[in-house]
Design a protein around this motif. Structure first.
Motif, mmCIF file in Angstrom:
data_model
loop_
_atom_site.group_PDB
_atom_site.id
_atom_site.type_symbol
_atom_site.label_atom_id
_atom_site.label_comp_id
_atom_site.label_asym_id
_atom_site.label_seq_id
_atom_site.Cartn_x
_atom_site.Cartn_y
_atom_site.Cartn_z
ATOM 1 N N VAL A 1 0.830 -1.210 0.000
ATOM 2 C CA VAL A 1 0.000 0.000 0.000
ATOM 3 C C VAL A 1 0.856 1.247 0.000
ATOM 4 C CG1 VAL A 1 -1.614 1.350 1.406
ATOM 5 C CG2 VAL A 1 -1.992 -1.101 1.094
ATOM 6 N N TYR A 2 1.877 1.262 0.862
ATOM 7 C CA TYR A 2 2.743 2.451 0.934
ATOM 8 C C TYR A 2 3.469 2.707 -0.384
ATOM 9 C CZ TYR A 2 2.232 3.304 5.979
ATOM 10 O OH TYR A 2 1.749 3.637 7.214
ATOM 11 N N THR A 3 3.944 1.630 -0.989
ATOM 12 C CA THR A 3 4.736 1.800 -2.225
ATOM 13 C C THR A 3 3.871 2.169 -3.423
ATOM 14 O OG1 THR A 3 4.602 -0.610 -2.554
ATOM 15 C CG2 THR A 3 6.589 0.265 -1.481
ATOM 16 N N SER A 4 2.544 2.031 -3.266
ATOM 17 C CA SER A 4 1.661 2.357 -4.398
ATOM 18 C C SER A 4 1.388 3.846 -4.512
ATOM 19 C CB SER A 4 0.336 1.598 -4.253
ATOM 20 O OG SER A 4 -0.391 2.069 -3.117
ATOM 21 N N ILE A 5 1.852 4.625 -3.552
ATOM 22 C CA ILE A 5 1.617 6.073 -3.570
ATOM 23 C C ILE A 5 2.954 6.787 -3.366
ATOM 24 C CG2 ILE A 5 -0.764 5.963 -2.748
ATOM 25 C CD1 ILE A 5 0.312 6.642 0.045
ATOM 26 N N PRO A 6 3.058 8.015 -3.838
ATOM 27 C CA PRO A 6 4.298 8.768 -3.590
ATOM 28 C C PRO A 6 4.424 9.142 -2.120
ATOM 29 C CG PRO A 6 2.664 10.162 -4.686
ATOM 30 C CD PRO A 6 2.100 8.772 -4.674
ATOM 31 N N LEU A 7 5.640 8.897 -1.529
ATOM 32 C CA LEU A 7 5.856 9.163 -0.109
ATOM 33 C C LEU A 7 6.818 10.332 0.032
ATOM 34 C CD1 LEU A 7 6.238 5.488 1.208
ATOM 35 C CD2 LEU A 7 4.255 6.976 1.422
ATOM 36 N N THR A 8 6.272 11.485 0.259
ATOM 37 C CA THR A 8 7.101 12.682 0.445
ATOM 38 C C THR A 8 6.920 13.283 1.825
ATOM 39 O OG1 THR A 8 5.330 14.024 -0.519
ATOM 40 C CG2 THR A 8 7.049 13.220 -2.029
ATOM 41 N N GLU A 9 5.845 12.917 2.479
ATOM 42 C CA GLU A 9 5.574 13.476 3.796
ATOM 43 C C GLU A 9 6.212 12.617 4.882
ATOM 44 O OE1 GLU A 9 3.998 16.298 4.412
ATOM 45 O OE2 GLU A 9 3.690 16.674 2.263
ATOM 46 N N PHE A 10 6.448 13.231 6.016
ATOM 47 C CA PHE A 10 7.092 12.552 7.149
ATOM 48 C C PHE A 10 6.305 11.323 7.596
ATOM 49 C CE2 PHE A 10 7.485 12.085 11.780
ATOM 50 C CZ PHE A 10 8.852 11.866 11.896
ATOM 51 N N ASP A 11 4.970 11.465 7.764
ATOM 52 C CA ASP A 11 4.159 10.356 8.276
ATOM 53 C C ASP A 11 4.212 9.143 7.365
ATOM 54 O OD1 ASP A 11 3.427 11.840 10.468
ATOM 55 O OD2 ASP A 11 1.557 12.575 9.578
ATOM 56 N N GLY A 12 4.144 9.368 6.061
ATOM 57 C CA GLY A 12 4.177 8.246 5.134
ATOM 58 C C GLY A 12 5.508 7.524 5.177
ATOM 59 N N ILE A 13 6.618 8.302 5.231
ATOM 60 C CA ILE A 13 7.946 7.672 5.256
ATOM 61 C C ILE A 13 8.134 6.871 6.537
ATOM 62 C CG2 ILE A 13 10.422 8.140 5.238
ATOM 63 C CD1 ILE A 13 9.745 10.747 3.686
ATOM 64 N N VAL A 14 7.725 7.430 7.679
ATOM 65 C CA VAL A 14 7.828 6.708 8.947
ATOM 66 C C VAL A 14 6.969 5.457 8.922
ATOM 67 C CG1 VAL A 14 7.277 6.852 11.400
ATOM 68 C CG2 VAL A 14 8.450 8.748 10.295
ATOM 69 N N GLY A 15 5.798 5.556 8.290
ATOM 70 C CA GLY A 15 4.904 4.396 8.210
ATOM 71 C C GLY A 15 5.546 3.236 7.487
ATOM 72 N N ILE A 16 6.154 3.493 6.300
ATOM 73 C CA ILE A 16 6.769 2.384 5.555
ATOM 74 C C ILE A 16 8.017 1.887 6.274
ATOM 75 C CG2 ILE A 16 8.227 3.819 4.040
ATOM 76 C CD1 ILE A 16 7.424 1.847 1.782
ATOM 77 N N LEU B 1 15.539 -4.877 7.903
ATOM 78 C CA LEU B 1 16.126 -3.841 8.752
ATOM 79 C C LEU B 1 16.886 -2.805 7.936
ATOM 80 C CD1 LEU B 1 17.357 -6.048 11.737
ATOM 81 C CD2 LEU B 1 15.195 -4.848 11.448
ATOM 82 N N GLU B 2 17.549 -3.206 6.848
ATOM 83 C CA GLU B 2 18.299 -2.231 6.038
ATOM 84 C C GLU B 2 17.332 -1.247 5.382
ATOM 85 O OE1 GLU B 2 20.931 -4.057 3.312
ATOM 86 O OE2 GLU B 2 22.031 -5.198 4.852
ATOM 87 N N GLU B 3 16.257 -1.787 4.805
ATOM 88 C CA GLU B 3 15.264 -0.916 4.178
ATOM 89 C C GLU B 3 14.630 0.013 5.216
ATOM 90 O OE1 GLU B 3 15.609 -4.024 3.732
ATOM 91 O OE2 GLU B 3 15.524 -4.576 1.606
ATOM 92 N N SER B 4 14.414 -0.558 6.395
ATOM 93 C CA SER B 4 13.848 0.258 7.456
ATOM 94 C C SER B 4 14.787 1.375 7.858
ATOM 95 C CB SER B 4 13.522 -0.623 8.676
ATOM 96 O OG SER B 4 12.986 0.150 9.725
ATOM 97 N N THR B 5 16.092 1.045 7.949
ATOM 98 C CA THR B 5 17.087 2.064 8.314
ATOM 99 C C THR B 5 17.125 3.173 7.270
ATOM 100 O OG1 THR B 5 18.424 0.374 9.420
ATOM 101 C CG2 THR B 5 19.527 2.437 8.845
#
Length: 1566
Positions: A1044-1059, A1069-1073
């Motif tokens: 779901v997250y990757t299907s939309i552009p993530l430019t805002e803080f909340d979206g980036i923290v969510g993914i 963990l690397e992707e999370s970092t």
């Protein structure tokens, strides 16, 4: 002895008697009799002396001897009389009764010529004696002699008068004997007394005369004397009625009703109008004159005063028979028989007449029971078989009893023996009539009439014979009429004949007025004739004469007793019901039911009355009772269902209607009722926003209404209800409306057809049109207009062609105008017109305003119109006018929802602080979509503002008002009704997140994304997708969240923290970092940056980069540390056992969280740090301090119950109490709290014998029921079972919880495998369970099983020291049981085994126990000291206490064995003193007392110490029992019985059998 000496001896005897020296007198007399046996005086003196010495036989013999010598001398007779009198007084059994009268007679002879006074005295005594023996003839003769003696002496008249009166008194009871001589003497006495009375006339003389007449009235053979006495008294006392009354009763009783008798009756009534005999006589005269009613009245009144006259009762019965009061006549005959004396002579004849009359009356009652009683009465008649009339009566009795053969036999015999007797032919006629042989009956009745033409009954039955005889007479009833008229003429009191005349005039002649007169006459004659009364009332009602009908009914009901006159109560109740007087109808119908509680029709009528009165519950009971009594009463069942429907019990009503349809499939009222019930259920479901359920109900309602219209298409209301049902779907979402309707309703051939919302609304319009064709009512025009409006609203919502919408709105407007023209005073029509005119598509606001104002004018209390007017003003921007309109509506009905929504919208428009309160109030009043969405919007807006958390407004609106769950509930209903509102679903998801309803939140967000997917507003869509991704991540569906997250552009803080969080939870963990680092670059606030650094530190820890994690957390703490980073830092210190780091982080954390609400987490971390530091007391104190500040926090109470058994086991009871408090504060914590309670109770030593309901076993069983997958709960269950078995062994009872060890070990292993628990926790738990199972097996003697289990455990884990130690313990126990001395090699091996577990307190205690068994006491002491040292180092309170007690017991054992070494007593004292410092331990106190007992058994201090243990409340019984044993021996040694008794009472109360047996032995030996 010379004559002189004889005289001297007699003188001496006389003197001795005077001096009461009776024995001396006897000596002198005997001396005289030796010389002179015929000495009279000597025998007399002997009689006197013997009598005084209570020797009656000797005295009597002496007196009789003297009488033989000189029979005419007085002395001996007097002495004998005195002796008999004395014997009689003292109840001495002698022949007094027979001899005393003869003695008195002899004395009378001797006194007659001498002392008259003594003669009178003896005469009185003789009379009294005869009177006692009831020898009235002797009494009379003796008393007459006395009177004659008085007359000879010339006694005065007054004295003689008194003597005659005394004679009357003496003979007053002789009247019962009927002895002629005695009676004559009594009557003579009366005559002399009456004649000798003075003064005359006088009161005494009058009373004497009354007694004389009363006495004469008892003797039938003294009639002449009675009449003379009455006449004489009347001559003397003309104003006294008594003689006349007696004379009248005599005439009545004798049957002598001559002119003289009637003259006597008249004179008596003139003298005393209330005299009973006089009134009776008047009644008899009326009877002879055929004035029967007057006769009954007079005789009844007279018998109330003179009830003991059987002849009068017979006359009353005859009079009652004449007016056909047969039951009253039977009662009168019974009273006559009761009053009748011994039936002899005239009385026997009277009795026969009464019995015959009674039998006739019983036969007229005409039922089998009465006939049976009549037969019994006839059997009592003497010579009944010789009387043909009596035989005829018996034949009728057999007939009414149903014994036709016996009746026919009697009839045949009478016809043969008495052919000229009318009764013979009448009996034959009755038999033929009852057998419906009408031709033979006609002949018989004609023969009877020929012989006795004046008998009305014969004419009546002949008329009835003609009435039922043949077809000819059925058409021509004139012959019957003739006979009925003759019967009525002969006997005007025969009510039944007037009833049949009424039937003739009503059914044949058609003359209702004359028929009513006949019925009324019949009812007047026989008030018990229900048929006549009913017919008279019914005809009066038909003729419109309700007054006459009511007067009849009122007269009957006023006289009726409870449980009678059912017909009258029923008719009057129905009249009141018809005339709209339900309360009176209820009372009368209840009275009717008291007479016949099983009349179903009456119950049905009562139900109607209750229903009219508004008493629905009682009406329902009445209709149900009617249907129970008669299941075929469909109307009662229908009304019961209708009442259930009125009461709102629709389910019950539906079941009842279905019951009717099973019997009558097309019963239209039931079909209509079913449809209405389902329609009401649908409306209720719509009010509750259960739309799908409402659709189902609407479908059922349409089915039943359609079936009803199929049977009755001409009924307008059925089509109207169909229209209402179809139109009710207007508020439901079109997607949910798919309703099956029957084919005939839509003019289709198919059985059923599915209609959508638009089709269903159109169908509703057609149904209203059909109803209008049948009955063009204004309300139907209004309904049709509303339907068109709802169709237009639906088409507008789905976006249809505007032309069609305009046409529908125009039709709606025209229909409503038509309704208004037809009924301009109906406020509902005006209101509907205003609503349609104000819609946006029409926009005729002037017409709308005019309509709403007209609606208000038509109905002043019109909250709907005022609210609509307010909405109109609000729509047009007139805020103030809208506010005023809404305010008026609120004043009219404060609970009306829509006016409050209007005020909330106004408040929202002007930006008032009261907006949220107003919207909340609307949700509290009821559910409405506008109010629900408005309130949810304001709740979500308030929650999004993070800066207001501590404001008073937030605390009130959100926390105190429980806003989040309230808003979630109403918004859930809103989205059910409006499934296409994306903003509502977004708010619903947001609220669900706050309530931790993760699945529901995800569903709501998903619905919002689907609704916004194709919208032009991509920003809203992206936000919805972020919300959906966040909820999926919370659910653990990380893959889907990342998608779901990757299907939309993530430019805002909340979206980036969510993914980033999704990547972390997925383990990427690397992707999370990388994501967190990207978020760090866009983070604006320092707090956000600190949170991201904390998250990065956690990722580093996950990768085992402790230093990097620590560095990141320190970096967070440099500028503005967040509480989350400090908690993470402190936790890191705890995990790594770094007390310095954990303590420093904790200090910093406590500085920043003073006002934070996360008190539980802070307390938990602080307690863990204190535990790491080894400060066990501080752990418990920290939690207790937190509870003191937050007493209503269940988490803290639960935490306290967890830490107490670990760090403060001596306070285990307090830990159990803390768990109970947590459970009360939050029931949802039951599964964890009950486990903690059980552990605390185990630590406190609680068990089932102390408390059957609250004990470890019960609580852990409850915990397992709450959470059966918790392995720790099963482990605690194992411990609880072991504890119960141990307690059972201590109490010498059989353990019950055995054989569970292996099952529980397997269960724990299975549960740990199912749960995602830490590995070290699982290993520790399984190891503990294995060791516990081995210990339990060992203690129950199952050594081979225990050894096998140890071996199996060591195979899987060979380096397990605890298991190896247990194996050696099991093996050693087998050796110790052989009671052999262990070799040194084995002891050394055991010591080495213990050294492998050198930190185990229990291991050193076990080794000490082995040494003790081998008598190696010093070695045992050293082992116990070692265990004590280890327990002190480990801070184990239990270990220290157990080591001290074991050490004391070791030393005490040696002391009790009298080992002479001062070391051991001092060791006992030292160890117990230390134990008591740790805890007030009862066992330590016992050991000290036993040490004192061993030193000085008889000392007072010994008793005091033992008593302290025995009588201290709360001490365990196992400890107390030992103390009691030694205390008893001490008390026996001191011989203190008082204290022994007290101790024995205590032992009995506690069931200490061992001590009681010892007491018996000691007492026996003493």
């Amino acid at each position: 002895m010379s004559n002189k000496e004889v005289k001297a001896a007699l003188k001496s005897a006389r003197d001795a008697i005077r001096n009461k020296e009776y024995k001396e007198a006897l000596k002198h007399c005997k001396a005289v009799l030796k010389q002179e046996k015929t000495n009279y005086n000597a025998w007399v003196f002997i009689g006197v002396a013997a009598a005084e010495l209570e020797q009656p036989d000797q005295a009597r013999g002496a007196y009789k001897k003297a009488i033989e010598l000189e029979p005419n001398q007085l002395l001996a007779w007097q002495g004998l009389a005195n002796l008999y009198e004395k014997s009689k007084q003292t109840d001495v059994q002698t022949d007094v009764q027979g001899e005393l009268p003869d003695v008195y007679q002899k004395l009378l002879e001797l006194y007659e010529s001498g002392d008259k006074q003594k003669w009178y005295d003896v005469c009185n005594k003789l009379v009294d004696l005869y009177n006692q023996e009831k020898k009235y003839l002797e009494v009379a003769e003796t008393w007459q002699k006395l009177i004659q003696m008085k007359e000879k002496e010339g006694a005065e008249k007054a004295e003689l008068h008194q003597l005659w009166k005394k004679m009357i008194q003496l003979l007053k009871d002789c009247t019962q004997n009927q002895d002629s001589k005695t009676v004559q003497s009594l009557l003579t006495a009366f005559e002399h007394a009456v004649n000798s009375a003075d003064p005359v006339p006088g009161e005494d003389h009058q009373n004497l005369y009354k007694d004389f007449i009363q006495c004469l009235s008892k003797f039938p053979h003294e009639i002449a004397r009675l009449e003379k006495a009455c006449n004489d008294m009347m001559a003397l006392y003309p104003a006294v009625s008594y003689p006349l009354e007696v004379l009248c009763l005599h005439f009545v009783q004798s049957g002598n009703l001559s002119e003289e008798a009637f003259s006597c009756f008249s004179r008596l009534l003139e003298l005393d109008a209330s005299s009973g005999p006089g009134i009776i006589g008047f009644g008899i005269k009326c009877l002879q004159e055929k004035k029967y009613k007057e006769a009954v009245k007079s005789l009844t009144e007279g018998l109330k005063k003179s009830s003991q006259c059987p002849a009068a009762w017979r006359y009353l019965a005859e009079a009652q028979m004449k007016i056909h009061k047969h039951r009253d006549a039977v009662l009168s005959c019974n009273r006559a028989l009761e009053a009748l004396e011994t039936p002899e002579g005239p009385s026997l004849r009277l009795k026969n007449l009464i019995l015959q009359l009674k039998a006739e009356a019983l036969i007229k009652i005409a039922d089998a029971d009465a006939a049976e009683e009549a037969i019994k009465a006839l059997e009592q008649i003497v010579d009944a078989s010789s009387d043909p009339v009596v035989l005829a009566i018996r034949g009728q009795a057999y007939l009414y009893k149903g014994l036709m053969d016996q009746a026919s036999k009697i009839s045949e015999e009478l016809l043969l023996s008495h052919p000229d007797l009318a009764e013979s032919h009448a009996l034959e006629g009755f038999i033929n009539y009852f057998q419906k042989n009408y031709e033979q009956a006609e002949r018989s009745f004609l023969n009877a009439i020929e012989r006795k033409a004046e008998t009305a009954e014969y004419h009546q039955y002949l008329g009835l014979t003609y009435w039922f005889m043949s077809d000819e007479t059925k058409n021509d009833k004139n012959k019957a009429l003739t006979q009925f008229l003759k019967a009525a003429k002969l006997d005007s009191y025969l009510g039944s004949v007037f009833y049949y005349l009424g039937n003739y005039y009503r059914d044949i002649a058609g003359d209702k007025s004359r028929a009513r007169g006949c019925y009324k006459k019949a009812f007047e004659l026989d008030g018990a004739d229900e048929q006549s009364g009913t017919a008279a009332v019914d005809l009066s009602m038909e003729l419109g004469d309700t007054d006459t009908a009511l007067s009849i009914l009122n007269e009957v009901t006023e006289k009726a007793i409870t449980g009678t006159a059912k017909w009258a109560w029923l008719h009057r109740g129905l009249y009141y019901l018809r005339t709209g007087q339900p309360t009176k109808a209820v009372a009368d119908l209840q009275a009717a039911l008291r007479a016949d509680p099983k009349d179903a029709n009456c119950w049905e009528s009562l139900g109607e009355a209750y229903l009219s009165r508004g008493s629905y519950a009682t009406a329902l009971k009445s209709f149900r009772r009617a249907s129970e009594l008669n299941p075929e009463l469909v109307y009662s069942i229908y009304k019961a269902a209708a009442v259930e429907q009125i009461l709102g019990n629709y389910e019950n009503a539906i079941a009842t209607y279905q019951q009717i349809l099973k019997k009558t499939e097309d019963y239209v009222p039931a079909l209509k009722g079913l449809g209405e019930c389902y329609l009401m259920l649908a409306r209720s479901a719509l009010d509750s926003f259960h739309d799908r359920r409402a659709v189902d109900y609407i479908e059922r309602a349409l089915e039943f209404f359609t079936r009803a219209t199929k049977n009755r298409p001409d009924v307008s209301c059925l089509w109207k209800l169909l229209g209402d049902t179809c139109t009710s779907v207007h508020i439901i979402s079109p997607a949910k409306v798919k309703v099956q309707v029957l084919g005939p309703l839509v003019d289709k051939n198919a059985d059923k057809q599915v209609l959508k919302k638009s089709e269903l609304l159109r169908l509703g319009g057609r149904c209203y049109g059909r109803a209008l064709k049948l009955m063009p009512l204004p309300s139907l025009w209004c309904d049709l207009g509303i339907n068109y409006y709802q169709q237009a609203e639906h088409l507008t919502a789905v976006g249809t062609d505007m032309n069609e919408i305009s046409d529908l709105l125009e039709k709606s407007l025209q229909c409503l105008k038509k309704a208004v023209r037809l009924d301009s005073k109906n406020h509902l029509h005006w209101n509907a017109l205003g609503v349609v005119a104000s819609c946006s598509a029409i926009g005729n606001y002037a017409l709308a305003q005019h309509s709403f104002i007209k609606s208000v004018q038509a109905e002043q209390i019109n909250v709907v119109a005022w609210t609509n007017l307010g909405v109109l003003y609000l729509t047009t921007g007139n805020i103030e006018q809208a506010h005023e309109a809404f305010k008026v509506a609120q004043s009219l009905e404060p609970t009306y929802l829509l006016c409050w929504i209007g005020q909330a919208l106004i408040a929202e428009t002007i930006g008032s602080y009261d907006t949220m309160d107003l919207f909340r109030h609307t949700t509290e009043l009821s559910m409405h979509t506008e109010g629900a969405k408005g309130y949810a919007h304001w709740v979500c807006s308030t929650l999004q503002d993070k800066s207001n958390r501590n404001t008073e407004q937030y605390l009130y609106n959100i926390v105190q008002m429980n806003a989040i769950p309230a808003a979630q509930v109403v918004l859930s209903k809103y989205t059910e009704r409006n499934p296409d509102d994306a903003s509502a679903f977004t708010m619903l998801g947001y609220l669900n997140e706050y309530l931790h309803l993760k699945r529901q939140a995800a569903d709501a967000y998903e619905r919002a994304t689907l609704l916004l997917k194709n919208s032009e507003d991509t920003e809203k869509y992206n936000i919805a997708m972020q919300n959906y991704g966040r909820s999926l991540c919370a659910l653990g569906q990380c893959d889907k969240a990342i998608e779901v997250y990757t299907s939309i552009p993530l430019t805002e803080f909340d979206g980036i923290v969510g993914i980033a969080l999704a990547y972390f939870k997925k383990g990427l963990l690397e992707e999370s970092t990388k994501a967190y680092e990207k978020a760090l670059s866009v983070a604006e606030s320092e707090q956000d940056k600190a949170h991201i650094l904390t998250a990065l530190a956690i990722i580093e820890y996950k990768q085992n980069r402790m230093d990097a994690a620590k560095t990141l957390l320190f970096k967070c703490s440099l500028n503005e540390p967040s509480t989350e980073s400090l908690k993470a830092l402190c936790t890191l210190g705890l995990v790594k056992q770094d007390a310095t780091l954990a303590t420093a982080a904790l200090k910093e954390l406590l500085k920043h969280e003073k006002e934070d609400d996360s008190i539980y987490e802070r307390c938990l971390i602080a307690s863990a740090v204190y535990a790491l530091q080894g400060r066990n007391v501080a752990v418990q104190r920290e939690v207790s301090k937190a509870i003191h500040s937050n007493p209503h926090n269940p988490e803290l109470w639960s935490l306290l119950s967890r830490v107490v058994p670990l760090y403060a086991p001596q306070k285990a009871k307090g830990g159990a109490a803390a768990g109970s408090v947590a459970h009360e504060l939050d029931v949802n914590r039951g599964k964890e709290v009950l486990l903690n309670i059980a552990v605390n109770q185990l630590a406190a030593g609680c068990h089932m014998l102390e408390d059957e309901k609250n004990n470890p076993l019960k609580n852990i069983q409850k915990a397992i029921r709450f959470c059966p997958d918790n392995p720790a709960a099963w482990a605690v269950l194992m411990a609880a079972c072991h504890a119960e078995n141990t307690v059972a062994c201590l109490n010498n009872t059989q353990p019950k919880k055995t054989g569970l060890e292996m099952t529980l070990v397997s269960t724990v292993s299975a549960k740990t495998g199912q749960n995602n628990l830490p590995r070290n926790y699982i290993q520790t738990l399984e190891d503990w369970c294995l060791c516990q199972a081995i210990t339990s097996l060992e203690e129950t003697g199952k050594l081979s099983e225990a050894e096998a289990l140890c071996t199996k455990g060591l195979q899987s884990c060979p380096e397990h020291p605890a298991l190896f130690l247990l194996l050696r313990q099991v093996q050693c126990k087998q050796l110790l049981q052989s009671h052999k001395e262990l070799p040194d090699t084995i002891l050394e091996e055991l010591r080495k085994t213990v050294m492998t577990s050198s930190t185990s307190v229990a291991a050193w205690q076990w080794l000490a126990n082995v040494y003790q068994s081998q008598r190696m006491m010093v070695g045992a002491e050293m082992c116990y000291r070692k265990s004590l040292q280890l327990a002190s180092q480990q801070g184990s309170w239990n270990g220290k206490l157990s080591s001290l007690l074991r050490l004391a017991m070791l030393a005490l054992e040696l002391c009790m064995a009298n080992v002479s070494n001062e070391h051991w007593p001092s060791l006992v004292q030292e160890a117990t003193t230390e134990a008591l410092k740790l805890s007030p331990c009862p066992l330590a106190a016992l050991l000290q007392a036993l040490l004192q007992y061993n030193r000085k058994m008889g000392a007072r201090e010994t008793r005091r110490m033992l008593e302290r243990v025995v009588y201290q409340p709360g001490n365990p019984e196992t400890v107390v029992s030992v103390a009691r044993w030694y205390l008893l021996q001490h008390l026996h040694a001191k011989d203190d019985h008082e204290l022994i008794d007290v101790l024995m009472e205590n032992a009995k109360a506690n069931g200490d059998i061992r001590t009681l047996e010892l007491h018996e032995k000691l007492s026996t030996s003493a």
